[in-house]
Design an enzyme around this catalytic site. Structure first.
Site, PDB file in Angstrom:
ATOM      1  N   LYS A  20      40.400  48.217  36.921  1.00 36.10           N
ATOM      2  CA  LYS A  20      40.200  46.772  36.951  1.00 36.10           C
ATOM      3  C   LYS A  20      41.326  46.065  36.176  1.00 36.10           C
ATOM      4  O   LYS A  20      42.103  46.717  35.472  1.00 36.10           O
ATOM      5  CB  LYS A  20      38.829  46.455  36.350  1.00 36.10           C
ATOM      6  CG  LYS A  20      37.656  47.000  37.189  1.00 36.10           C
ATOM      7  CD  LYS A  20      36.310  46.723  36.528  1.00 36.10           C
ATOM      8  CE  LYS A  20      35.146  47.143  37.408  1.00 36.10           C
ATOM      9  NZ  LYS A  20      33.835  46.846  36.770  1.00 36.10           N
ATOM     10  N   TYR A  60      31.515  43.145  46.069  1.00 34.92           N
ATOM     11  CA  TYR A  60      30.352  43.027  45.167  1.00 34.92           C
ATOM     12  C   TYR A  60      29.194  42.245  45.795  1.00 34.92           C
ATOM     13  O   TYR A  60      28.341  41.725  45.070  1.00 34.92           O
ATOM     14  CB  TYR A  60      30.787  42.375  43.855  1.00 34.92           C
ATOM     15  CG  TYR A  60      31.506  43.314  42.899  1.00 34.92           C
ATOM     16  CD1 TYR A  60      30.917  44.515  42.481  1.00 34.92           C
ATOM     17  CD2 TYR A  60      32.762  42.996  42.381  1.00 34.92           C
ATOM     18  CE1 TYR A  60      31.569  45.365  41.595  1.00 34.92           C
ATOM     19  CE2 TYR A  60      33.422  43.852  41.484  1.00 34.92           C
ATOM     20  CZ  TYR A  60      32.810  45.031  41.099  1.00 34.92           C
ATOM     21  OH  TYR A  60      33.451  45.874  40.212  1.00 34.92           O
ATOM     22  N   ASN A 123      34.789  46.528  31.586  1.00 38.55           N
ATOM     23  CA  ASN A 123      34.574  47.986  31.556  1.00 38.55           C
ATOM     24  C   ASN A 123      35.629  48.780  32.316  1.00 38.55           C
ATOM     25  O   ASN A 123      35.420  49.931  32.675  1.00 38.55           O
ATOM     26  CB  ASN A 123      33.142  48.333  31.977  1.00 38.55           C
ATOM     27  CG  ASN A 123      32.821  47.920  33.392  1.00 38.55           C
ATOM     28  OD1 ASN A 123      33.650  47.322  34.075  1.00 38.55           O
ATOM     29  ND2 ASN A 123      31.627  48.254  33.854  1.00 38.55           N
ATOM     30  N   HIS A 126      36.168  50.907  38.218  1.00 38.66           N
ATOM     31  CA  HIS A 126      35.107  50.897  39.230  1.00 38.66           C
ATOM     32  C   HIS A 126      35.066  52.247  39.923  1.00 38.66           C
ATOM     33  O   HIS A 126      36.104  52.855  40.168  1.00 38.66           O
ATOM     34  CB  HIS A 126      35.375  49.816  40.289  1.00 38.66           C
ATOM     35  CG  HIS A 126      34.474  49.970  41.484  1.00 38.66           C
ATOM     36  ND1 HIS A 126      33.198  49.480  41.495  1.00 38.66           N
ATOM     37  CD2 HIS A 126      34.655  50.621  42.673  1.00 38.66           C
ATOM     38  CE1 HIS A 126      32.619  49.804  42.655  1.00 38.66           C
ATOM     39  NE2 HIS A 126      33.488  50.492  43.386  1.00 38.66           N
ATOM     40  N   GLU A 137      33.568  50.903  50.940  1.00 35.82           N
ATOM     41  CA  GLU A 137      34.584  50.381  50.026  1.00 35.82           C
ATOM     42  C   GLU A 137      35.988  50.848  50.425  1.00 35.82           C
ATOM     43  O   GLU A 137      36.945  50.067  50.364  1.00 35.82           O
ATOM     44  CB  GLU A 137      34.243  50.784  48.583  1.00 35.82           C
ATOM     45  CG  GLU A 137      32.975  50.064  48.097  1.00 35.82           C
ATOM     46  CD  GLU A 137      32.507  50.491  46.710  1.00 35.82           C
ATOM     47  OE1 GLU A 137      33.063  51.469  46.144  1.00 35.82           O
ATOM     48  OE2 GLU A 137      31.585  49.835  46.184  1.00 35.82           O
TER      49      GLU A 137
HETATM   50  N1  UDP Z   1      28.537  43.694  35.188  1.00 34.79           N
HETATM   51  C1  UDP Z   1      28.488  42.684  34.242  1.00 34.79           C
HETATM   52  N2  UDP Z   1      27.302  42.443  33.579  1.00 34.79           N
HETATM   53  C2  UDP Z   1      26.191  43.173  33.827  1.00 34.79           C
HETATM   54  C3  UDP Z   1      26.241  44.193  34.780  1.00 34.79           C
HETATM   55  C4  UDP Z   1      27.426  44.433  35.446  1.00 34.79           C
HETATM   56  O1  UDP Z   1      29.485  42.017  33.998  1.00 34.79           O
HETATM   57  O2  UDP Z   1      25.150  42.920  33.192  1.00 34.79           O
HETATM   58  C5  UDP Z   1      29.789  43.973  35.869  1.00 34.79           C
HETATM   59  C6  UDP Z   1      30.472  45.234  35.363  1.00 34.79           C
HETATM   60  O3  UDP Z   1      31.888  45.001  35.361  1.00 34.79           O
HETATM   61  C7  UDP Z   1      30.100  46.258  36.398  1.00 34.79           C
HETATM   62  C8  UDP Z   1      30.101  45.412  37.669  1.00 34.79           C
HETATM   63  O4  UDP Z   1      29.541  44.169  37.249  1.00 34.79           O
HETATM   64  O5  UDP Z   1      31.024  47.330  36.435  1.00 34.79           O
HETATM   65  C9  UDP Z   1      29.317  45.960  38.814  1.00 34.79           C
HETATM   66  O6  UDP Z   1      28.001  46.223  38.390  1.00 34.79           O
HETATM   67  P1  UDP Z   1      27.264  47.555  38.820  1.00 34.79           P
HETATM   68  O7  UDP Z   1      25.843  47.440  38.415  1.00 34.79           O
HETATM   69  O8  UDP Z   1      27.571  47.859  40.250  1.00 34.79           O
HETATM   70  O9  UDP Z   1      27.951  48.654  37.851  1.00 34.79           O
HETATM   71  P2  UDP Z   1      29.018  49.818  38.180  1.00 34.79           P
HETATM   72  O10 UDP Z   1      28.682  50.350  39.534  1.00 34.79           O
HETATM   73  O11 UDP Z   1      30.388  49.207  38.112  1.00 34.79           O
HETATM   74  O12 UDP Z   1      28.823  50.837  37.082  1.00 34.79           O
HETATM   75 MG    MG Z   2      28.406  49.392  41.322  1.00 38.62          MG
END
Ligand code: UDP
Ligand code: MG
Length: 160
Positions: A20, A60, A123, A126, A137
């Site tokens: 990211k 997303y 974080n 991805h 994706e």
């Molecule tokens: N995210 C966030 N706040 C939250 C949960 C998710 O900003 O409370 C962001 C975070 O960058 C995350 C992304 O949204 O990686 C996508 O969320 P997902 O639940 O799909 O998590 P991932 O698959 O990336 O672990």
């Molecule tokens: Mg995810």
């Protein structure tokens, strides 16, 4: 043999992994590539790009009703991302393990998020969460001719 054919198919699973914008700005592209390379996975595609908002909104779309969605899209559009496709046995599940939990403060040390970041909204990486998600994706981020078809020289040393 049948065994060899099955082995080949099982080892050809693919996942979409992206560094990211915060990961790119913090100089972690090489570190993240290195972990997948050293694990034994095969790099199939990779490109640095500033993702269009429409692409990120589609990527997303399942999170569109979440309170963090618009901030997430803005964050993901704030600079270049390094998009990749990795291939190998159970790479979707293993990729998620290597990334760590979504919230970095719940990610185990030794995982990418557990070693390099703190806040969920920063974080750094991805990874696709299921084989079907990975297929969607990869098709969203890459054209077919951007996926490199080659034999991985390490294959016989990585797989039994
Ligand atoms: N995210 C966030 N706040 C939250 C949960 C998710 O900003 O409370 C962001 C975070 O960058 C995350 C992304 O949204 O990686 C996508 O969320 P997902 O639940 O799909 O998590 P991932 O698959 O990336 O672990
Ligand atoms: Mg995810």
């Amino acid at each position: 043999t049948v065994f060899a054919k099955n082995m080949t198919d099982a080892n050809a699973e693919r996942t979409f992994i992206a560094v990211k914008p915060d990961g790119v700005q913090r100089g972690l592209v090489g570190e993240i590539i290195k972990r997948f390379e050293q694990r034994g996975y095969k790099l199939v595609a990779g490109k640095l790009m500033v993702a269009p908002k429409a692409l990120l909104e589609n990527h997303y779309k399942d999170l569109a009703d979440k309170p963090f969605y618009s901030g997430l899209v803005t964050y993901m559009a704030s600079g270049p991302v390094f998009a990749m496709v990795w291939e190998g046995k159970e790479v979707v599940k293993m990729g998620r393990k290597m990334l760590g939990a979504t919230n970095p403060r719940e990610s185990a040390p030794g995982t990418i998020r557990g070693d390099y970041c703190i806040d969920v909204g920063r974080n750094i990486c991805h990874g696709s969460d299921a084989v079907e998600t990975a297929q969607r994706e990869i098709a969203l981020w890459f054209k077919d001719d951007e996926l490199c078809d080659y034999e991985f020289a390490d294959k016989k040393w990585v797989y039994e």
